[in-house]
Design an enzyme around this catalytic site. Structure first.
Site, PDB file in Angstrom:
ATOM      1  N   ALA A  18       0.800  -1.236   0.000  1.00 16.28           N
ATOM      2  CA  ALA A  18       0.000   0.000   0.000  1.00 16.28           C
ATOM      3  C   ALA A  18       0.830   1.281   0.000  1.00 16.28           C
ATOM      4  O   ALA A  18       0.273   2.369   0.123  1.00 16.28           O
ATOM      5  CB  ALA A  18      -0.999   0.040   1.154  1.00 16.28           C
ATOM      6  N   ALA A  19       2.151   1.176  -0.176  1.00 13.89           N
ATOM      7  CA  ALA A  19       2.954   2.403  -0.223  1.00 13.89           C
ATOM      8  C   ALA A  19       2.550   3.268  -1.414  1.00 13.89           C
ATOM      9  O   ALA A  19       2.370   4.483  -1.292  1.00 13.89           O
ATOM     10  CB  ALA A  19       4.436   2.055  -0.301  1.00 13.89           C
ATOM     11  N   GLY A  20       2.404   2.638  -2.587  1.00 16.73           N
ATOM     12  CA  GLY A  20       1.973   3.388  -3.772  1.00 16.73           C
ATOM     13  C   GLY A  20       0.574   3.944  -3.629  1.00 16.73           C
ATOM     14  O   GLY A  20       0.282   5.065  -4.063  1.00 16.73           O
ATOM     15  N   ASP A  21      -0.308   3.164  -3.006  1.00 19.35           N
ATOM     16  CA  ASP A  21      -1.680   3.641  -2.792  1.00 19.35           C
ATOM     17  C   ASP A  21      -1.696   4.839  -1.851  1.00 19.35           C
ATOM     18  O   ASP A  21      -2.427   5.809  -2.062  1.00 19.35           O
ATOM     19  CB  ASP A  21      -2.539   2.516  -2.212  1.00 19.35           C
ATOM     20  CG  ASP A  21      -2.704   1.357  -3.168  1.00 19.35           C
ATOM     21  OD1 ASP A  21      -2.651   1.578  -4.392  1.00 19.35           O
ATOM     22  OD2 ASP A  21      -2.885   0.216  -2.694  1.00 19.35           O
TER      23      ASP A  21
END
Length: 309
Positions: A252-255
């Site tokens: 979820a880093a990109g999210d």
């Protein structure tokens, strides 16, 4: 905090089943893991939560099953400052599921069962036409049916709602859809899938960005992992470094980056400042385990940025 606009996110909702492993299993191999957990995820929901927690005025168009998991997820989204009126509970369907392995370096591999996410139809999109038309921006990913993504982009484009696409998971997309996009945020793999340019250097990123500009996209932000992002507007680009932290889990880093970026842009922050805000949110997220449990709140992001100077 200055909320200058309204955001609509269209996307997926999953229950994430996460298992930590020292290394990923090879074909036919069984490995013993640790720290098994179930957390709420899905690219759409993760980005909605990141926007909600970082201060956006946000509504979420999505589907859950009519099961207990879906009910618990909807309640959680409300607590994350998200308008869930457009979230549909689909009769007879289960909420989406993601099976996630995380290795000792914090990298992950993911398998997904779409479940209710596959029921996010063009009919449901059409029912939210006024909500999309009134919004200042529409943020989407590719875990929803592609014809629904296209339908929503058309509504937004016709009503001067900014169309933002995080083209994940990686897949080829039609020029018809890409021509409707104002901001696109692929990672290196996704950028290569869309442009045919293998992104390994800044020069590669610049070439890929030019291909996407050529398809009608004004702003291209290619995420480069620990190297930051390549940000290009109207053909002029530069690499913008992120923050160095000790990564524990990149789920979820990109999210988180995408949701925080939209919050900042809708507060009328210049792109460079919005990228710094989004980088800070993502940096915090990778120091924590899980998808939505890792997403920071606005105060945490602001405090982190003050500490960075």
């Amino acid at each position: 905090m200055n909320n200058a606009g309204n955001l609509v996110v269209l996307g997926s909702i999953n229950a994430d089943h996460i298992l930590n492993l020292e290394s990923f299993p090879r074909p036919g191999e069984t490995v013993t893991g640790s720290q098994y957990q179930v957390a709420f995820g899905g690219k759409g929901a993760n980005q909605a939560v990141a926007a909600g927690r970082s201060g956006a005025n946000i509504a979420f168009i999505a589907c859950t099953g009519d099961d207990d998991t879906g009910e618990r997820i909807r309640k959680q989204l409300v607590s994350d400052n998200i308008d869930v009126e457009p979230v549909t509970a689909v009769a007879g369907e289960s909420t989406g599921v993601a099976l996630i392995f995380v290795n000792g370096e914090g990298e992950n591999v993911i398998g997904i069962h779409a479940g209710a996410n596959a029921a996010l139809s063009t009919k449901l999109v059409a029912a939210q036409e006024q909500r999309i038309a009134r919004a200042d921006a529409l943020l989407m990913q590719l875990e929803s049916p592609l014809d629904s993504v296209l339908a929503a982009a058309k509504i937004a484009h016709q009503n001067q709602t900014r169309v933002v696409l995080n083209p994940a998971p990686a897949r080829e997309l039609s020029d018809e859809l890409l021509a409707l996009v104002d901001i696109i945020t692929p990672n290196e793999t996704e950028a290569e899938k869309l442009t045919g340019v293998k992104v390994e250097t800044d020069e590669d990123a610049a070439k890929a960005a030019q291909v996407l500009h050529g398809k009608g996209i004004e702003t291209v932000i290619i995420t480069l992992g620990s190297r930051g992002v390549w940000a290009s507007q109207n053909g002029k680009g530069e690499r913008v470094a992120g923050f160095k932290v000790q990564a524990v889990d990149t789920i979820a880093a990109g999210d988180t980056f995408n949701g925080a970026l939209m919050t900042a842009l809708l507060e009328d922050k210049p792109l460079a400042q919005a990228l710094r805000f989004a980088h800070a949110a993502a940096a915090i997220a990778v120091t924590r385990k899980g998808a939505q449990p890792s997403v920071p709140w606005r105060k945490e992001i602001d405090d982190f940025l003050r500490q960075q100077g």
